[in-house]
Design an enzyme around this catalytic site. Structure first.
Site, PDB file in Angstrom:
ATOM      1  N   THR A   1       0.860  -1.168   0.000  1.00  0.00           N
ATOM      2  CA  THR A   1       0.000   0.000   0.000  1.00  0.00           C
ATOM      3  C   THR A   1       0.905   1.229   0.000  1.00  0.00           C
ATOM      4  O   THR A   1       2.067   1.165   0.408  1.00  0.00           O
ATOM      5  CB  THR A   1      -0.946   0.030   1.216  1.00  0.00           C
TER       6      THR A   1
ATOM      7  N   ILE B   1       5.928   3.930   1.099  1.00  0.00           N
ATOM      8  CA  ILE B   1       5.652   2.556   0.670  1.00  0.00           C
ATOM      9  C   ILE B   1       5.493   1.684   1.911  1.00  0.00           C
ATOM     10  O   ILE B   1       6.351   1.680   2.792  1.00  0.00           O
ATOM     11  CB  ILE B   1       6.790   2.002  -0.211  1.00  0.00           C
ATOM     12  N   GLU B   2       4.385   0.957   1.985  1.00  0.00           N
ATOM     13  CA  GLU B   2       4.127   0.040   3.103  1.00  0.00           C
ATOM     14  C   GLU B   2       3.910  -1.365   2.542  1.00  0.00           C
ATOM     15  O   GLU B   2       2.890  -1.642   1.908  1.00  0.00           O
ATOM     16  CB  GLU B   2       2.868   0.475   3.869  1.00  0.00           C
ATOM     17  N   THR B   3       4.883  -2.242   2.741  1.00  0.00           N
ATOM     18  CA  THR B   3       4.635  -3.633   2.381  1.00  0.00           C
ATOM     19  C   THR B   3       3.728  -4.264   3.442  1.00  0.00           C
ATOM     20  O   THR B   3       3.558  -3.718   4.536  1.00  0.00           O
ATOM     21  CB  THR B   3       5.943  -4.434   2.266  1.00  0.00           C
TER      22      THR B   3
END
Length: 597
Positions: free
Chosen positions: A219, A295-297
């Site tokens: 996300t 950026i969020e994994t």
């Protein structure tokens, strides 16, 4: 005897197999070598990078840009073609500068391992030879180095690997992704110096999310358009939504805007903006007039999936920059011009707080089936997901924001010289200023603050000022020699506003650097105040009427002898001369500024 030869030959082949594998791919990263079960130590990370820099001396350069509280060097990697490895060469070549950082939260370390793979494939293996044809990458493999080395398998209970990961805080227990404005940590001071040296055009910050389970492996978040210079908002929309994220999904991934659920127990209630601000990375980039991308994994995906997802999303963003580098450079230039001219507009102001747009938009959430069970243990709802059962949910999205409280933009701010903490922060952020050489009296706009309330417990080593009533007025103000004058006719105007204005939620006032101005230092004896009150009422019948009305309307006030006497003391010159609640930073208009230059 001959029967033993094949066995010996086989043993020899087995012994040589690791050498053959290493010879075939000498650039396998430590995470890849462990099948992504582990992530390398800081020493092993540096060793890989040093070997890469030696192999590609005109393409990769390593530097130390700071030292952690525990004495570890902070490493930055510069990657570019044609030897454009300095800010001067990057600008002369017309290349935008991308600052990519990993490990600001060291338990969320995909950006480090993905970065090693990207640099390797750009500079050594030739798999991504065009990654930086028209851009310069400034890469921090581990921002919070002390936190990274404080590794433990139990640091992140929500996360699926690696075997061990770093700790969220640095060694002084500060969260660096809340420190951008107040700049308490040595790491933040070093980062700010790096920013001011390179003045990047785009900041990419790599994290791992917590929260719900869903199908997306990444996300992402970008600041709302109302928080940005118009040129940056336009560039980000075209870059992320219009190109990079669709390209990323074509590589076999799923991506979604940052998923902040309104109710974590029921995803169907929709998503909303998580409330970023200048204390966060992308919020800080915004007040520096620059593009930012979070950026969020997804923490429940395997570490390998998360690293490869990071690799691909950064590759997609760099591909967009490479396609049209001039567009990003122009967006940065226009943003600085926009900020520098804000104060020249009559009655200029800028929003410093934001509220949710009441109008939502439809969003199709790609999630999993879930159940809600009343828990006899917690007494709350226990949510359990079934990742084997994909399910889409038609929900509402309240991510958009609207301006709320605005702050006026003066010609300049004036900071008396005794407020050294504030001036020290100006230096840390690189905000230019001058000093007066003699005392001067000017008419300025000053804020009087009443009814302050503070947070109930410390946050990031501060007791934050939660709320305060602010009333502004024009006053004649005496500025001593050495007063700092911060002009607003430059690109740092938005940054200065967010640091110095009392209304800004991440201002130095809100972080508690001016708490002393709310402290009363002189007090009156009750017997003296009894006489003072009678004298004041005799001289001012309206004051007597106000006092009697408060006695009738406020039972707590009426029951407190001290409060009754304080009513009069606070309206006397013996109290007002103490300037309790008077904000020491004042705003100057163009006429006042002209008298002290």
């Amino acid at each position: 005897m001959p029967a033993t030869l094949p066995a010996r030959f086989l043993l020899a082949l087995i012994a040589l197999a690791p050498v053959a594998i290493q010879a075939k791919d000498t650039w396998i990263t430590p995470a890849e070598a462990s099948s992504f079960r582990t992530t390398p130590s800081y020493a092993d990370t540096q060793a890989f990078l040093q070997r890469l820099a030696q192999a590609a001396p005109g393409t990769i350069r390593l530097a130390t840009f700071g030292t952690t509280p525990e004495g570890r060097p902070m490493t930055v990697v510069i990657a570019a073609k044609d030897g454009d490895l300095t800010p001067e060469k990057a600008r002369a070549a017309g290349k935008p500068i991308v600052l990519l950082q990993a490990g600001i939260h060291p338990g969320e370390i995909e950006g480090k391992d993905a970065g090693l793979m990207l640099l390797r494939d750009f500079a050594a293996t030739g798999r991504l030879p065009h990654l930086l044809d028209h851009a310069v990458l400034v890469y921090i493999p581990v921002y919070s180095v002390d936190g990274h080395e404080n590794a433990n398998p139990y640091n992140r209970i929500n996360q699926n690997g690696p075997d061990e990961m770093g700790f969220r805080g640095q060694s002084q227990y500060l969260n660096l992704n809340r420190d951008y404005v107040k700049a308490d940590a040595p790491e933040t001071r070093a980062w700010l110096a790096l920013w001011n040296t390179w003045k990047p055009d785009l900041l990419i910050d790599i994290h791992t999310t917590d929260g719900a389970d869903y199908q997306y492996d990444v996300t992402w978040y970008a600041e709302d358009a109302h928080k940005l210079p118009p040129s940056i908002a336009t560039w980000q929309r075209a870059a992320y939504e219009g190109d990079a994220m669709p390209a990323y999904e074509k590589l076999g991934h799923l991506a979604a805007p940052y998923l902040e659920f309104r109710d974590g127990r029921d995803l169907t209630k929709g998503i909303e903006n998580f409330g970023s601000g200048p204390r966060f990375s992308t919020g800080y980039a915004a007040i520096r007039n620059r593009a930012g991308l979070l950026i969020e994994t997804h923490m429940l995906k395997s570490y390998e999936i998360r690293v490869r997802a990071t690799y691909d999303v950064v590759r997609a963003v760099l591909a967009h920059v490479n396609k049209d580098p001039a567009a990003l450079l122009q967006a940065s230039k226009d943003a600085d011009s926009w900020a520098a001219t804000l104060s020249m507009k009559p009655g200029a102001s800028l929003p410093v707080t934001f509220k949710q747009d009441p109008t939502s938009t439809p969003f199709m959430l790609k999630g999993y089936a879930f159940t809600q069970t009343k828990s006899e243990l917690s007494g709350d709802i226990w949510v359990q997901y079934d990742p084997k059962t994909k399910k889409n949910y038609a929900i509402q999205n309240w991510n958009d924001l609207l301006p709320d409280v605005s702050a006026s933009i003066p010609a300049a701010w004036a900071i008396p010289p005794q407020w050294t903490d504030a001036i020290d922060r100006l230096d840390a952020h690189g905000i230019p200023y001058t000093r007066t050489t003699a005392p001067v009296r000017v008419q300025a706009e000053r804020d009087d603050m009443t009814d302050p309330t503070w947070a109930a417990k410390p946050f990031e080593s501060h007791h934050m000022l939660k709320d305060v009533h602010i009333a502004s007025s024009k006053q004649d103000v005496d500025l001593p020699a050495g007063t700092v004058i911060v002009r607003a006719d430059n690109a740092d105007a938005v940054l200065a506003l967010n640091l110095l204005d009392a209304r800004a939620p991440d201002s130095l006032l809100r972080w508690g650097y001016f708490n002393a101005v709310f402290e009363q230092k002189e007090y009156g004896e009750a017997r003296v105040l009894e006489a003072l009150a009678r004298k004041m009422m005799a001289a001012n019948p309206a004051l007597k009427t106000e006092f009697e009305a408060k006695l009738k309307s406020d039972a707590a006030f009426a029951a407190s002898p001290r409060a009754r006497l304080t009513f009069f003391y606070e309206r006397s010159p013996w109290y007002t001369v103490q300037k309790v609640g008077v904000y020491p930073i004042v705003r100057l208009d163009a006429a006042a500024l002209s008298t002290i230059q």
